[in-house]
Design an enzyme around this catalytic site. Structure first.
Site, PDB file in Angstrom:
ATOM      1  N   CYS A  56      28.396  27.784 -58.682  1.00  0.00           N
ATOM      2  CA  CYS A  56      29.284  26.631 -58.843  1.00  0.00           C
ATOM      3  C   CYS A  56      30.718  26.983 -58.438  1.00  0.00           C
ATOM      4  O   CYS A  56      30.961  27.412 -57.315  1.00  0.00           O
ATOM      5  CB  CYS A  56      29.181  26.112 -60.274  1.00  0.00           C
ATOM      6  SG  CYS A  56      29.963  24.502 -60.528  1.00  0.00           S
ATOM      7  N   ASP A  98      20.463  19.143 -56.703  1.00  0.00           N
ATOM      8  CA  ASP A  98      21.716  19.451 -57.387  1.00  0.00           C
ATOM      9  C   ASP A  98      22.508  18.154 -57.518  1.00  0.00           C
ATOM     10  O   ASP A  98      22.873  17.536 -56.526  1.00  0.00           O
ATOM     11  CB  ASP A  98      22.491  20.485 -56.562  1.00  0.00           C
ATOM     12  CG  ASP A  98      23.815  20.889 -57.181  1.00  0.00           C
ATOM     13  OD1 ASP A  98      24.227  20.292 -58.198  1.00  0.00           O
ATOM     14  OD2 ASP A  98      24.453  21.814 -56.639  1.00  0.00           O
ATOM     15  N   HIS A 149      21.118  22.209 -60.205  1.00  0.00           N
ATOM     16  CA  HIS A 149      22.345  22.992 -60.009  1.00  0.00           C
ATOM     17  C   HIS A 149      22.267  24.372 -60.645  1.00  0.00           C
ATOM     18  O   HIS A 149      22.655  25.372 -60.037  1.00  0.00           O
ATOM     19  CB  HIS A 149      23.527  22.217 -60.600  1.00  0.00           C
ATOM     20  CG  HIS A 149      24.860  22.858 -60.365  1.00  0.00           C
ATOM     21  ND1 HIS A 149      25.425  22.948 -59.111  1.00  0.00           N
ATOM     22  CD2 HIS A 149      25.733  23.450 -61.222  1.00  0.00           C
ATOM     23  CE1 HIS A 149      26.597  23.550 -59.206  1.00  0.00           C
ATOM     24  NE2 HIS A 149      26.805  23.876 -60.466  1.00  0.00           N
TER      25      HIS A 149
END
Length: 419
Positions: free
Chosen positions: A234, A328, A362
């Protein structure tokens, strides 16, 4: 007599188990249930329905689940399908050294379609899932500005050195670093905000802080001197990619569901300042669950007129592995990774690899971790949407974990010592 047989009952959290039930009636329908209480007292559960064979046995490596939280042949399905009883909880191991996750497996002699709290199981086993192997050292780091925890395997070394970065939750997250270290790497779980005396929020990415951490790791007597690796997720993957571009110490970088540009907070390295792409808050969406979908607010770096925020990946001297989940819901991570790969190709570079997983969300984590579809973040008033379909996500985690270790062994081990 009903029996549950688990082999092994004590193992690292990334190891598969053999789960069998014996002593059942031929073709009997049963329920297998898993329960885990995390360190904050929050309960996670899963269940699946199975049918015994003609001998009254069930082997999860061969038997297909007929329903429940998953269907089909999935030997570790009871683990990756665990769900929080209270929504929006992410299963995060806090103390990775002194205690495991305890998971209770229960066998019921019928199909439990509703609450099973008033029904007694016919057989139960308690298993331990550890995040640190025997002899693993955890060394708190407060050296210069650097804050984190260094995990060192037993033995003389030297070991491949890795910096582990997570994203926008801040603080210090250690479970991935300790598992990697248990597989023979020297891993620094690095905090960079919202921890001890570090800034409480991320106002700026100062690459000199990460360079200080890289130098500290490389100078450790038990770490290879030929270069270090970075594994990042991330916002951490945004930083990891910037490290790959600007820090010569970094020779192998893994970016999991990140971007190819600097977003929201500027990045600074010595005299260089990379201005960020601002969030496009008007594109924020609310999922039916009530969680925030951030997928569209980052914007497309290619649409930036000057493209000053785009990281010049072609300048990276080391190898880069992009890992993306195609479902995601936090970032358009596949597009970002594809743009970075195209940028490498345009510049005649072949040091990038892209692993793209259909159905994965994600938070791609070590294998058998349950999918976290959405969870609370301390900096937002609503939970954040991460996305993913549990079965596909489980496949991505199991495959990518092997590829992660293979990538680091290939690019961080001096050629003279390779087998």
């Amino acid at each position: 007599m009903f029996q549950l047989i688990i082999t092994p009952e004590t193992a690292l959290a990334d190891e598969p188990l053999c789960i069998r039930a014996t002593g059942l009636n031929p073709f009997q329908l049963v329920t297998l249930k898993a329960s885990l209480t995390d360190e904050k007292g929050k309960l996670f559960q899963s269940r699946a329905f199975y049918k015994a064979d003609e001998a009254g046995n069930i082997d999860l490596e061969q038997a297909a689940a007929l329903g429940g939280d998953y269907m089909g042949i999935h030997p570790m399905g009871l683990f990756w399908s665990l769900k929080p009883v209270n929504p929006f909880r992410r299963l995060l191991k806090q103390d990775v050294i002194n205690s495991p996750f305890y998971i209770q497996l229960d066998l019921y002699d019928s199909l439990l379609l509703e609450d099973s709290s008033k029904v007694q199981p016919k057989a139960s086993r308690m298993i331990e899932r550890w995040f640190s192997g025997p002899g693993l050292q955890r060394i708190p780091i407060r050296e210069g500005r650097v804050r984190g925890a260094f995990f060192l395997p037993p033995g003389e070394g030297p070991f491949p050195g890795i910096i582990d970065l997570f994203g926008g939750i801040g603080g210090l997250i250690e479970f991935r670093a300790s598992l990697l270290a248990s597989r023979g790497f020297g891993v620094l779980a690095l905090a960079y905000f919202a921890y001890e005396d570090l800034p409480s929020s991320l106002e700026e990415i100062d690459l000199e802080y990460f360079e200080e951490a890289a130098n500290m790791l490389m100078h450790h007597p038990k770490i290879h001197k030929t270069g270090i690796g970075v594994i990042s997720l991330c916002k951490g993957a945004e930083i990891g990619l910037a490290m790959a571009v600007h820090l010569e110490q970094v020779t192998a970088t893994i970016c999991i569901n990140g971007t190819n540009a600097i977003h929201e907070t500027q990045c600074k390295y010595r005299d260089l300042v990379i201005k960020p792409i601002p969030h496009q808050k008007e594109y924020t969406q609310i999922h039916v669950s009530g969680a925030i979908n951030f997928r569209h607010i980052k914007g497309d770096p290619q649409a930036d007129v000057n493209q000053q925020s785009i990281l010049r990946v072609e300048k990276a001297q080391g190898h880069i592995l992009f890992i993306v989940g195609e479902k995601d819901e936090c970032l358009n991570s596949k597009v970002y990774a594809e743009q970075a790969m195209e940028q490498l190709r345009r510049n005649g570079k072949s040091n990038g690899t892209l692993l793209s997983y259909p159905g994965a969300g994600h938070l791609i984590e070590p294998p058998y971790s349950p999918l976290c579809f959405a969870s609370w973040n301390p900096f937002f008033s609503r939970p954040l949407l991460w996305g993913g379909d549990s079965g596909y996500h489980a496949v991505a985690q199991e495959h990518s974990w092997k590829e992660i270790q293979k990538f680091f062994r290939c690019h961080l081990t001096p050629s003279s010592s390779k087998l």
